[in-house]
Design a protein around this motif. Sequence first.
Motif, mmCIF file in Angstrom:
data_model
loop_
_atom_site.group_PDB
_atom_site.id
_atom_site.type_symbol
_atom_site.label_atom_id
_atom_site.label_comp_id
_atom_site.label_asym_id
_atom_site.label_seq_id
_atom_site.Cartn_x
_atom_site.Cartn_y
_atom_site.Cartn_z
ATOM 1 N N THR A 17 28.302 -0.923 18.283
ATOM 2 C CA THR A 17 27.380 -2.040 18.435
ATOM 3 C C THR A 17 26.768 -1.993 19.818
ATOM 4 O O THR A 17 27.442 -1.681 20.792
ATOM 5 N N ALA A 18 25.477 -2.320 19.929
ATOM 6 C CA ALA A 18 24.789 -2.253 21.211
ATOM 7 C C ALA A 18 25.454 -3.153 22.234
ATOM 8 O O ALA A 18 25.945 -4.229 21.898
ATOM 9 N N ASN A 21 21.748 -6.931 22.893
ATOM 10 C CA ASN A 21 20.546 -7.086 22.083
ATOM 11 C C ASN A 21 19.704 -8.159 22.742
ATOM 12 O O ASN A 21 20.235 -9.099 23.348
ATOM 13 N N PRO A 23 16.695 -10.246 21.360
ATOM 14 C CA PRO A 23 15.614 -10.754 20.514
ATOM 15 C C PRO A 23 14.746 -11.738 21.280
ATOM 16 O O PRO A 23 15.237 -12.482 22.133
ATOM 17 N N SER A 124 22.566 -10.910 23.846
ATOM 18 C CA SER A 124 23.827 -10.926 23.106
ATOM 19 C C SER A 124 24.653 -9.737 23.584
ATOM 20 O O SER A 124 24.303 -8.584 23.338
ATOM 21 N N GLU A 226 12.457 -3.707 26.483
ATOM 22 C CA GLU A 226 13.367 -2.582 26.711
ATOM 23 C C GLU A 226 13.596 -2.356 28.201
ATOM 24 O O GLU A 226 14.713 -2.060 28.638
ATOM 25 N N LYS A 229 16.034 -4.937 29.346
ATOM 26 C CA LYS A 229 17.396 -4.613 28.922
ATOM 27 C C LYS A 229 18.030 -3.558 29.836
ATOM 28 O O LYS A 229 19.189 -3.674 30.224
ATOM 29 N N GLN A 346 23.700 0.970 23.901
ATOM 30 C CA GLN A 346 22.540 0.577 23.103
ATOM 31 C C GLN A 346 22.793 0.546 21.603
ATOM 32 O O GLN A 346 21.928 0.111 20.843
#
Length: 380
Positions: A17-18, A21, A23, A124, A226, A229, A346
């Motif tokens: 799992t990244a 995240n 959103p 998240s 991105e 992040k 990621q």
Amino acid sequence: MAKTGEIAAFALGEKKTAMVNLPAQFVTSSTADMKGQKYSDLVDYADNSEKTSDLNNESITDLIDLKEQFSKRGYANRNSAVTETHPIFGNDKLNYDNHDISVLRKNLDEAQENGNNIHELAFSIRGDWLVKNNLYDPETRMIDQNKLKHAEQSIAKTLINNGFNLPLGEYEDDVVWFGVIHQDTDHLNMHLWFAKRSRETRQEMLKQEGKYKGQPIGVIPLEVIEQAKRQFRKQLMSSQELRRHQEILKCVGGFKKEIVEAAPDNLLNDRHAKAIKQIYDALPQDMKGRWQVGNAQLTAGKGKMAKANQLTNQLLDDLFDKELKPEYEGFKSLAQEYDAINIEDQGVIHKGQRKWSENKEDELRKRLANQLYKHLAQIE
């Protein structure tokens, strides 16, 4: 995102799992006005008697639609999700007191009255990544909230200044933003809400056609998200993790340099003479002096350079299997090790996505091919 019903009981062992995240969503002022909702409803004062009742939020899974958040008064600082008495933070403080909240609410209402969108981004963050970077102790369930907040303060600037055609604010304090850390789901969630205060009149920042012509642009480009992040991850990494990343990148670069420097002498010898003659014959003579791989991969089957590129790729396979085998294997092994780090950070590579190691190998092969073509172009 599952609600745990507990504080800081984050899921562990999610290796695919990244790490984070992000959103993004936004609501227009006209949409909120139509439903009788106010941007300031997202926050409330720290007085427990005025805070949102936990009973009203039992069904919240977090990361809910921004439009729904307005109907849950005080969604941002609800008791079931936070541990601090003053959990809301912003550009200048890590803990807003009731006076700060009063000013924040006033600024949010001003933004709405002036017809501006409100934006939300939600970080998240996976529990394993928090543990690895010394941000969360699963035994005590303590998290380093200050370090997390400082990282979001930095990211807010990137999104607000680079997320649109122009910086969102036209002067200092023209953008109101606030954030909060939620701890009641299986991943730690950090929210960021922001809006422009003054009325937007700049044409570059307004929709120029379609149903929403004349309204402020709402969508933040994916490349900016991105970028945010990456910046967020880098700021939160432990010094040990940063050193591990840097060491691998340094070694990959070192092997690449060795290969690039050694390739000419190893290619231009009798063993490869026949293969290089075939490449020269396949090069389009009407493009002499302009021989380049271009944007295509060496294995692509189209274009005037296709045949020469494919033959060059075969020559490089032979070179990497013989003369430069140790250097190439070192380069490839470490690049693949960095792929594993990227999956930790990621998430699993999706269909159609290229791995970091694949992109780096393409870059290396193109560089060596263009180096060879430049040499061949000098041959009369």
